[in-house]
Design a protein around this motif. Structure first.
Motif, PDB file in Angstrom:
ATOM      1  N   LEU A  96      -5.892   5.687  -8.869  1.00 32.25           N
ATOM      2  CA  LEU A  96      -6.551   4.914  -7.924  1.00 32.25           C
ATOM      3  C   LEU A  96      -5.685   3.637  -7.363  1.00 32.25           C
ATOM      4  O   LEU A  96      -5.630   3.510  -6.102  1.00 32.25           O
ATOM      5  CB  LEU A  96      -7.692   4.166  -8.904  1.00 32.25           C
ATOM      6  CG  LEU A  96      -8.655   3.196  -7.842  1.00 32.25           C
ATOM      7  CD1 LEU A  96      -9.348   3.903  -6.799  1.00 32.25           C
ATOM      8  CD2 LEU A  96      -9.536   2.423  -8.749  1.00 32.25           C
ATOM      9  N   PHE A  97      -4.863   3.264  -8.223  1.00 32.20           N
ATOM     10  CA  PHE A  97      -4.195   1.997  -7.490  1.00 32.20           C
ATOM     11  C   PHE A  97      -3.121   2.517  -6.638  1.00 32.20           C
ATOM     12  O   PHE A  97      -2.833   1.894  -5.530  1.00 32.20           O
ATOM     13  CB  PHE A  97      -3.461   1.144  -8.681  1.00 32.20           C
ATOM     14  CG  PHE A  97      -4.464   0.112  -9.317  1.00 32.20           C
ATOM     15  CD1 PHE A  97      -3.954  -1.166  -8.918  1.00 32.20           C
ATOM     16  CD2 PHE A  97      -5.404   0.466 -10.161  1.00 32.20           C
ATOM     17  CE1 PHE A  97      -4.893  -2.334  -9.329  1.00 32.20           C
ATOM     18  CE2 PHE A  97      -5.998  -0.513 -10.462  1.00 32.20           C
ATOM     19  CZ  PHE A  97      -6.023  -1.793 -10.352  1.00 32.20           C
ATOM     20  N   GLU A  98      -2.473   3.811  -6.786  1.00 26.36           N
ATOM     21  CA  GLU A  98      -1.400   4.309  -5.960  1.00 26.36           C
ATOM     22  C   GLU A  98      -2.269   4.925  -4.595  1.00 26.36           C
ATOM     23  O   GLU A  98      -1.756   4.603  -3.649  1.00 26.36           O
ATOM     24  CB  GLU A  98      -0.677   5.478  -6.619  1.00 26.36           C
ATOM     25  CG  GLU A  98       0.266   5.887  -6.070  1.00 26.36           C
ATOM     26  CD  GLU A  98       1.375   4.871  -5.926  1.00 26.36           C
ATOM     27  OE1 GLU A  98       1.999   4.689  -4.619  1.00 26.36           O
ATOM     28  OE2 GLU A  98       1.840   3.872  -6.946  1.00 26.36           O
ATOM     29  N   ALA A  99      -3.436   5.291  -4.596  1.00 24.38           N
ATOM     30  CA  ALA A  99      -4.148   5.745  -3.725  1.00 24.38           C
ATOM     31  C   ALA A  99      -4.696   4.651  -2.778  1.00 24.38           C
ATOM     32  O   ALA A  99      -4.397   4.751  -1.633  1.00 24.38           O
ATOM     33  CB  ALA A  99      -5.462   6.718  -4.180  1.00 24.38           C
ATOM     34  N   ALA A 104      -4.145   1.309   2.198  1.00 24.05           N
ATOM     35  CA  ALA A 104      -4.254  -0.176   2.664  1.00 24.05           C
ATOM     36  C   ALA A 104      -3.137  -0.822   3.610  1.00 24.05           C
ATOM     37  O   ALA A 104      -3.710  -1.368   4.541  1.00 24.05           O
ATOM     38  CB  ALA A 104      -4.218  -1.098   1.331  1.00 24.05           C
ATOM     39  N   PRO A 105      -1.997  -0.397   3.568  1.00 19.36           N
ATOM     40  CA  PRO A 105      -1.249  -1.237   4.445  1.00 19.36           C
ATOM     41  C   PRO A 105      -1.428  -1.020   5.796  1.00 19.36           C
ATOM     42  O   PRO A 105      -1.191  -1.911   6.440  1.00 19.36           O
ATOM     43  CB  PRO A 105       0.261  -0.324   4.194  1.00 19.36           C
ATOM     44  CG  PRO A 105       0.127   0.086   2.756  1.00 19.36           C
ATOM     45  CD  PRO A 105      -1.448   0.439   2.538  1.00 19.36           C
ATOM     46  N   SER A 106      -2.170   0.069   6.372  1.00 13.20           N
ATOM     47  CA  SER A 106      -2.325   0.143   7.837  1.00 13.20           C
ATOM     48  C   SER A 106      -3.526  -0.519   8.151  1.00 13.20           C
ATOM     49  O   SER A 106      -3.589  -0.922   9.281  1.00 13.20           O
ATOM     50  CB  SER A 106      -2.773   1.530   8.061  1.00 13.20           C
ATOM     51  OG  SER A 106      -3.894   2.190   7.425  1.00 13.20           O
ATOM     52  N   PRO A 131       5.639  -0.860  -3.543  1.00 14.09           N
ATOM     53  CA  PRO A 131       6.368  -1.320  -2.791  1.00 14.09           C
ATOM     54  C   PRO A 131       6.043  -1.278  -1.093  1.00 14.09           C
ATOM     55  O   PRO A 131       5.958  -1.951  -0.334  1.00 14.09           O
ATOM     56  CB  PRO A 131       7.745  -0.622  -2.948  1.00 14.09           C
ATOM     57  CG  PRO A 131       7.790  -0.297  -4.425  1.00 14.09           C
ATOM     58  CD  PRO A 131       6.576  -0.218  -4.787  1.00 14.09           C
ATOM     59  N   ALA A 132       5.139  -0.013  -1.294  1.00 12.82           N
ATOM     60  CA  ALA A 132       4.692   0.637   0.107  1.00 12.82           C
ATOM     61  C   ALA A 132       3.475  -0.543   0.468  1.00 12.82           C
ATOM     62  O   ALA A 132       3.431  -1.022   1.708  1.00 12.82           O
ATOM     63  CB  ALA A 132       4.299   1.920  -0.015  1.00 12.82           C
ATOM     64  N   LEU A 133       3.020  -1.084  -0.394  1.00  9.28           N
ATOM     65  CA  LEU A 133       1.863  -2.150  -0.473  1.00  9.28           C
ATOM     66  C   LEU A 133       2.276  -3.417  -0.041  1.00  9.28           C
ATOM     67  O   LEU A 133       2.110  -3.876   0.987  1.00  9.28           O
ATOM     68  CB  LEU A 133       0.881  -1.879  -1.153  1.00  9.28           C
ATOM     69  CG  LEU A 133      -0.501  -2.967  -1.037  1.00  9.28           C
ATOM     70  CD1 LEU A 133      -1.245  -2.687  -0.062  1.00  9.28           C
ATOM     71  CD2 LEU A 133      -1.197  -2.829  -2.596  1.00  9.28           C
ATOM     72  N   PHE A 134       3.411  -3.831  -0.965  1.00  5.40           N
ATOM     73  CA  PHE A 134       3.675  -5.072  -0.846  1.00  5.40           C
ATOM     74  C   PHE A 134       4.884  -5.342   0.133  1.00  5.40           C
ATOM     75  O   PHE A 134       5.112  -6.668   0.376  1.00  5.40           O
ATOM     76  CB  PHE A 134       4.157  -5.621  -2.318  1.00  5.40           C
ATOM     77  CG  PHE A 134       2.729  -5.997  -3.281  1.00  5.40           C
ATOM     78  CD1 PHE A 134       2.023  -6.780  -2.869  1.00  5.40           C
ATOM     79  CD2 PHE A 134       2.498  -4.809  -4.219  1.00  5.40           C
ATOM     80  CE1 PHE A 134       0.841  -6.771  -3.727  1.00  5.40           C
ATOM     81  CE2 PHE A 134       1.397  -4.851  -5.037  1.00  5.40           C
ATOM     82  CZ  PHE A 134       0.411  -5.888  -4.820  1.00  5.40           C
TER      83      PHE A 134
END
Length: 136
Positions: A96-99, A104-106, A131-134
């Motif tokens: 879930l956190f990975e998905a 979320a980033p966009s 890293p992709a999110l933060f």
């Protein structure tokens, strides 16, 4: 009956009622859209924290499965509520956190400050690095 017995009886009745509600909810989960799903996870986490109720892992696994299939339809607040709920009860749920980190980033510009803070707290609480999110 003394006060302790009355308290134990109330707790037993409360848990029976919660189990019944939980069973009904689990039967309906596949039809839940993002908002009811996020609200269910959030509410269950609050009930667990406030009462010590332990629904087991099945409900969390089922909510994760339903959520990950439709995360692209979740609004920022709903994404925040989902990860907040899982972190609050200590359910790391890497899938879930990975998905969420993928979708979320966009949409970060659409998160209000509280939702963004809840997401950051949830990832820190479960120790999930993304890293992709933060770095977005």
């Amino acid at each position: 009956r003394d006060a302790t017995q009355r308290k134990q009886l109330r707790k037993a009745k409360f848990e029976v009622a919660l189990q019944s509600l939980l069973m009904t909810t689990q039967g309906s989960l596949p039809s839940f859209k993002p908002r009811p799903l996020a609200n269910t996870a959030h509410g269950l986490a609050i009930v667990m924290v406030m009462t010590g109720f332990k629904p087991g892992e099945t409900i969390w696994a089922e909510m994760e499965e339903v959520a990950t299939l439709q995360l692209h339809d979740f609004k920022p607040q709903e994404l925040a509520n989902m990860v907040w709920a899982y972190a609050t009860v200590g359910h790391a749920s890497p899938a879930l956190f990975e998905a969420v980190a993928e979708v979320a980033p966009s949409r970060l510009r659409d998160f209000d400050p509280q939702a963004l803070a809840n997401v950051v707290w949830a990832y820190a609480k479960v120790g999930h690095t993304s890293p992709a999110l933060f770095e977005a």
